[in-house]
Scaffold this motif. Structure first.
Motif, PDB file in Angstrom:
ATOM      1  N   LYS A 105       1.663 -16.649  -9.056  1.00 53.47           N
ATOM      2  CA  LYS A 105       2.116 -16.822  -7.666  1.00 53.47           C
ATOM      3  C   LYS A 105       1.679 -15.675  -6.777  1.00 53.47           C
ATOM      4  O   LYS A 105       1.592 -15.819  -5.562  1.00 53.47           O
ATOM      5  CB  LYS A 105       3.638 -16.955  -7.630  1.00 53.47           C
TER       6      LYS A 105
ATOM      7  N   ALA B 132      -5.407  -9.422  -7.532  1.00 56.66           N
ATOM      8  CA  ALA B 132      -5.691  -9.263  -6.101  1.00 56.66           C
ATOM      9  C   ALA B 132      -5.188  -7.921  -5.569  1.00 56.66           C
ATOM     10  O   ALA B 132      -4.965  -7.772  -4.370  1.00 56.66           O
ATOM     11  CB  ALA B 132      -5.096 -10.412  -5.300  1.00 56.66           C
ATOM     12  N   GLY B 133      -4.997  -6.952  -6.468  1.00 55.27           N
ATOM     13  CA  GLY B 133      -4.641  -5.618  -6.009  1.00 55.27           C
ATOM     14  C   GLY B 133      -3.305  -5.147  -6.538  1.00 55.27           C
ATOM     15  O   GLY B 133      -2.648  -5.856  -7.301  1.00 55.27           O
ATOM     16  N   ALA B 134      -2.944  -3.937  -6.143  1.00 59.73           N
ATOM     17  CA  ALA B 134      -1.578  -3.483  -6.351  1.00 59.73           C
ATOM     18  C   ALA B 134      -0.693  -4.390  -5.492  1.00 59.73           C
ATOM     19  O   ALA B 134      -1.171  -5.075  -4.590  1.00 59.73           O
ATOM     20  CB  ALA B 134      -1.444  -2.031  -5.932  1.00 59.73           C
TER      21      ALA B 134
ATOM     22  N   LYS C 165       3.591  -6.180  -1.350  1.00 57.48           N
ATOM     23  CA  LYS C 165       4.987  -6.415  -0.944  1.00 57.48           C
ATOM     24  C   LYS C 165       5.924  -5.351  -1.540  1.00 57.48           C
ATOM     25  O   LYS C 165       6.875  -4.916  -0.895  1.00 57.48           O
ATOM     26  CB  LYS C 165       5.425  -7.813  -1.385  1.00 57.48           C
TER      27      LYS C 165
ATOM     28  N   MET D 210       5.067  -2.280  -2.235  1.00 50.71           N
ATOM     29  CA  MET D 210       4.774  -0.935  -1.714  1.00 50.71           C
ATOM     30  C   MET D 210       5.053  -0.776  -0.223  1.00 50.71           C
ATOM     31  O   MET D 210       5.172   0.350   0.258  1.00 50.71           O
ATOM     32  CB  MET D 210       3.281  -0.600  -1.935  1.00 50.71           C
TER      33      MET D 210
ATOM     34  N   PHE E  23       1.427   4.785  -9.900  1.00 47.25           N
ATOM     35  CA  PHE E  23       0.132   4.527 -10.559  1.00 47.25           C
ATOM     36  C   PHE E  23      -0.189   5.488 -11.700  1.00 47.25           C
ATOM     37  O   PHE E  23      -1.203   5.286 -12.388  1.00 47.25           O
ATOM     38  CB  PHE E  23      -1.072   4.542  -9.583  1.00 47.25           C
TER      39      PHE E  23
ATOM     40  N   LEU F 142      -5.683  -2.239   4.987  1.00 44.28           N
ATOM     41  CA  LEU F 142      -4.216  -2.153   4.968  1.00 44.28           C
ATOM     42  C   LEU F 142      -3.750  -0.786   5.447  1.00 44.28           C
ATOM     43  O   LEU F 142      -2.555  -0.473   5.395  1.00 44.28           O
ATOM     44  CB  LEU F 142      -3.690  -2.356   3.542  1.00 44.28           C
TER      45      LEU F 142
ATOM     46  N   ILE G 187      -5.822   3.945   1.088  1.00 42.00           N
ATOM     47  CA  ILE G 187      -7.069   4.207   0.355  1.00 42.00           C
ATOM     48  C   ILE G 187      -6.853   3.787  -1.102  1.00 42.00           C
ATOM     49  O   ILE G 187      -5.713   3.550  -1.520  1.00 42.00           O
ATOM     50  CB  ILE G 187      -7.469   5.707   0.439  1.00 42.00           C
TER      51      ILE G 187
ATOM     52  N   GLY H   9      -5.950   3.920  -4.909  1.00 42.00           N
ATOM     53  CA  GLY H   9      -4.993   4.837  -5.536  1.00 42.00           C
ATOM     54  C   GLY H   9      -4.947   4.750  -7.052  1.00 42.00           C
ATOM     55  O   GLY H   9      -4.192   5.469  -7.687  1.00 42.00           O
ATOM     56  N   MET H  10      -5.747   3.847  -7.620  1.00 38.22           N
ATOM     57  CA  MET H  10      -5.751   3.701  -9.087  1.00 38.22           C
ATOM     58  C   MET H  10      -7.073   4.171  -9.684  1.00 38.22           C
ATOM     59  O   MET H  10      -7.511   3.671 -10.702  1.00 38.22           O
ATOM     60  CB  MET H  10      -5.521   2.228  -9.488  1.00 38.22           C
TER      61      MET H  10
HETATM   62  N1  CAA Z   1       0.147  -7.955  -3.343  1.00 39.32           N
HETATM   63  C1  CAA Z   1       1.181  -8.816  -3.220  1.00 39.32           C
HETATM   64  N2  CAA Z   1       1.017 -10.137  -3.081  1.00 39.32           N
HETATM   65  C2  CAA Z   1      -0.244 -10.620  -3.024  1.00 39.32           C
HETATM   66  C3  CAA Z   1      -1.367  -9.788  -3.138  1.00 39.32           C
HETATM   67  C4  CAA Z   1      -1.130  -8.385  -3.307  1.00 39.32           C
HETATM   68  N3  CAA Z   1      -2.141  -7.509  -3.470  1.00 39.32           N
HETATM   69  N4  CAA Z   1      -2.483 -10.548  -3.053  1.00 39.32           N
HETATM   70  C5  CAA Z   1      -2.075 -11.809  -2.887  1.00 39.32           C
HETATM   71  N5  CAA Z   1      -0.713 -11.873  -2.876  1.00 39.32           N
HETATM   72  C6  CAA Z   1       0.135 -13.047  -2.708  1.00 39.32           C
HETATM   73  C7  CAA Z   1       0.085 -13.561  -1.284  1.00 39.32           C
HETATM   74  O1  CAA Z   1       0.933 -12.826  -0.452  1.00 39.32           O
HETATM   75  C8  CAA Z   1       0.523 -14.988  -1.463  1.00 39.32           C
HETATM   76  O2  CAA Z   1       1.919 -15.011  -1.615  1.00 39.32           O
HETATM   77  P1  CAA Z   1       2.813 -16.102  -0.798  1.00 39.32           P
HETATM   78  O3  CAA Z   1       2.403 -17.416  -1.392  1.00 39.32           O
HETATM   79  O4  CAA Z   1       4.215 -15.695  -1.109  1.00 39.32           O
HETATM   80  O5  CAA Z   1       2.415 -15.973   0.644  1.00 39.32           O
HETATM   81  C9  CAA Z   1      -0.075 -15.355  -2.823  1.00 39.32           C
HETATM   82  O6  CAA Z   1      -0.360 -14.111  -3.498  1.00 39.32           O
HETATM   83  C10 CAA Z   1      -1.369 -16.121  -2.708  1.00 39.32           C
HETATM   84  O7  CAA Z   1      -2.259 -15.377  -1.875  1.00 39.32           O
HETATM   85  P2  CAA Z   1      -2.981 -16.010  -0.562  1.00 39.32           P
HETATM   86  O8  CAA Z   1      -2.167 -17.112  -0.009  1.00 39.32           O
HETATM   87  O9  CAA Z   1      -3.313 -14.878   0.339  1.00 39.32           O
HETATM   88  O10 CAA Z   1      -4.309 -16.590  -1.273  1.00 39.32           O
HETATM   89  P3  CAA Z   1      -5.742 -16.806  -0.578  1.00 39.32           P
HETATM   90  O11 CAA Z   1      -6.536 -17.575  -1.574  1.00 39.32           O
HETATM   91  O12 CAA Z   1      -5.587 -17.325   0.810  1.00 39.32           O
HETATM   92  O13 CAA Z   1      -6.339 -15.322  -0.423  1.00 39.32           O
HETATM   93  C11 CAA Z   1      -6.910 -13.094  -1.188  1.00 39.32           C
HETATM   94  C12 CAA Z   1      -6.670 -14.564  -1.569  1.00 39.32           C
HETATM   95  C13 CAA Z   1      -8.162 -12.968  -0.310  1.00 39.32           C
HETATM   96  C14 CAA Z   1      -7.101 -12.316  -2.483  1.00 39.32           C
HETATM   97  C15 CAA Z   1      -5.701 -12.555  -0.391  1.00 39.32           C
HETATM   98  O14 CAA Z   1      -4.506 -12.866  -1.113  1.00 39.32           O
HETATM   99  C16 CAA Z   1      -5.708 -11.075  -0.167  1.00 39.32           C
HETATM  100  O15 CAA Z   1      -6.423 -10.600   0.696  1.00 39.32           O
HETATM  101  N6  CAA Z   1      -4.894 -10.315  -0.939  1.00 39.32           N
HETATM  102  C17 CAA Z   1      -4.743  -8.891  -0.775  1.00 39.32           C
HETATM  103  C18 CAA Z   1      -5.944  -8.139  -1.302  1.00 39.32           C
HETATM  104  C19 CAA Z   1      -5.752  -6.648  -1.091  1.00 39.32           C
HETATM  105  O16 CAA Z   1      -5.664  -6.157   0.000  1.00 39.32           O
HETATM  106  N7  CAA Z   1      -5.667  -5.889  -2.214  1.00 39.32           N
HETATM  107  C20 CAA Z   1      -5.469  -4.459  -2.167  1.00 39.32           C
HETATM  108  C21 CAA Z   1      -4.027  -4.170  -2.349  1.00 39.32           C
HETATM  109  S1  CAA Z   1      -3.623  -2.422  -2.104  1.00 39.32           S
HETATM  110  C22 CAA Z   1      -4.101  -1.685  -3.528  1.00 39.32           C
HETATM  111  O17 CAA Z   1      -4.566  -2.320  -4.440  1.00 39.32           O
HETATM  112  C23 CAA Z   1      -3.889  -0.189  -3.596  1.00 39.32           C
HETATM  113  C24 CAA Z   1      -4.590   0.470  -4.735  1.00 39.32           C
HETATM  114  O18 CAA Z   1      -5.538   1.173  -4.582  1.00 39.32           O
HETATM  115  C25 CAA Z   1      -4.135   0.322  -6.100  1.00 39.32           C
END
Ligand code: CAA
Length: 258
Positions: free
Chosen positions: A24, A64-66, A69, A71, A85, A135, A138, A140-141
């Motif tokens: 999910k 799809a990342g850390a 929600k 953080m 991390f 976002l 930068i 972080g992992m």
């Molecule tokens: N964290 C929390 N929830 C996430 C998530 C994340 N990184 N990526 C996706 N989700 C959730 C969405 O919020 C959504 O939840 P809801 O159904 O409750 O709204 C669900 O997963 C499905 O995602 P989408 O509806 O967005 O799916 P999509 O196919 O339209 O898009 C995607 C896919 C392009 C990957 C898009 O979800 C996206 O851009 N995700 C975030 C990617 C991102 O920015 N990652 C970096 C995170 S920060 C990080 O990782 C820090 C670090 O250095 C460790």
């Protein structure tokens, strides 16, 4: 064995498979998932029956990342005091070879998790990126360090400063992934590759991983020196004698992990 809420843990012969399982959230890596992955990898690393580990996700998303929600409302002190991390260092310290089998999104922490693994096998649907800058954060992992070492400064800077996602073909061309396979073959290919590694002498594979990581993590002269000393040390093993004898005798080796 321990029950993990956010991953599936399976054994296929001498290969341990960790499957991220938060569909999910597209396998977003929240704190609990980090603990599960690290716990399972540590458990597999301690098991002498396991000779290689595969970390994978779903067809749609490796991760799809850390977890954004989790953080979003945290403060500097929350992050610092929990040393957010830091648990991933334990995965990086696993001695058993670890392959990332990546399909779909490997973004942010997902790309960084794949980079913590020893090498990446990508499906032709895989996409990689460090979108943190979009976002207001930068990587972080470990991404700023491991991606830069893996693909060089120009590509790492471009990816980290723009947040641009690259496809599997570009990822292979720049050296981020070892190989691309059709999406339907991804797990079978990763399992076969892991089984191939697991059929080798486990301690020799650990030494090989250690010394390649020295090239990745340290300077050339220190790495060359470590390589020579570790090379010398393999001559204290039964598996070296067996492996070389088997070659000369034109037969397959029978390794005993001693
Ligand atoms: N964290 C929390 N929830 C996430 C998530 C994340 N990184 N990526 C996706 N989700 C959730 C969405 O919020 C959504 O939840 P809801 O159904 O409750 O709204 C669900 O997963 C499905 O995602 P989408 O509806 O967005 O799916 P999509 O196919 O339209 O898009 C995607 C896919 C392009 C990957 C898009 O979800 C996206 O851009 N995700 C975030 C990617 C991102 O920015 N990652 C970096 C995170 S920060 C990080 O990782 C820090 C670090 O250095 C460790």
């Amino acid at each position: 064995t321990h029950f993990y809420e956010n991953i599936l843990l399976e054994r296929h012969g001498r290969v341990g498979v960790i499957t991220l399982n938060r569909p999910k959230a597209l396998n977003a890596l929240n704190f609990a998932t980090m603990q599960d992955v690290v716990g399972a990898a540590t458990q597999l690393d301690a098991d002498p029956e396991i000779g290689a580990i595969v970390i994978t996700g779903s067809e749609r998303a490796f991760a799809a990342g850390a977890d954004i929600k989790e953080m979003s409302t945290m403060s500097y002190m929350d992050m610092y005091l929990k040393d957010w991390f830091a648990g991933w260092d334990t995965l990086a310290a696993v001695r058993t070879p670890v392959i990332a089998a990546v399909s779909g999104h490997a973004l942010g922490g997902g790309c960084e998790l794949a980079l913590i693994c020893d090498f990446i096998i990508a499906s032709d649907t895989a996409t990689f990126g460090q979108p943190e800058i979009k976002l207001g954060v930068i990587p972080g992992m470990g991404g700023s360090q491991r991606l830069t070492r893996a693909v060089g400064k120009a590509k790492a800077m471009e990816m980290i400063l723009t947040g641009r996602t690259i496809d599997a073909v570009e990822a292979e061309r720049i050296g981020l992934v070892a190989r691309i396979v059709p999406a339907t073959d991804l797990l079978a290919d990763a399992l076969a590759t892991a089984a191939d590694i697991a059929a080798k002498s486990a301690p020799i594979a650990m030494l090989a991983k250690e010394v390649v990581n020295a090239a990745y993590e340290s300077m050339l002269s220190g790495g060359i020196h470590l390589e020579r000393r570790l090379f010398h040390s393999v001559f204290a093993t039964d598996d070296q004698s067996e492996g070389m004898a088997a070659f000369i005798e034109k037969r397959p080796p029978v390794f005993t992990n001693r």
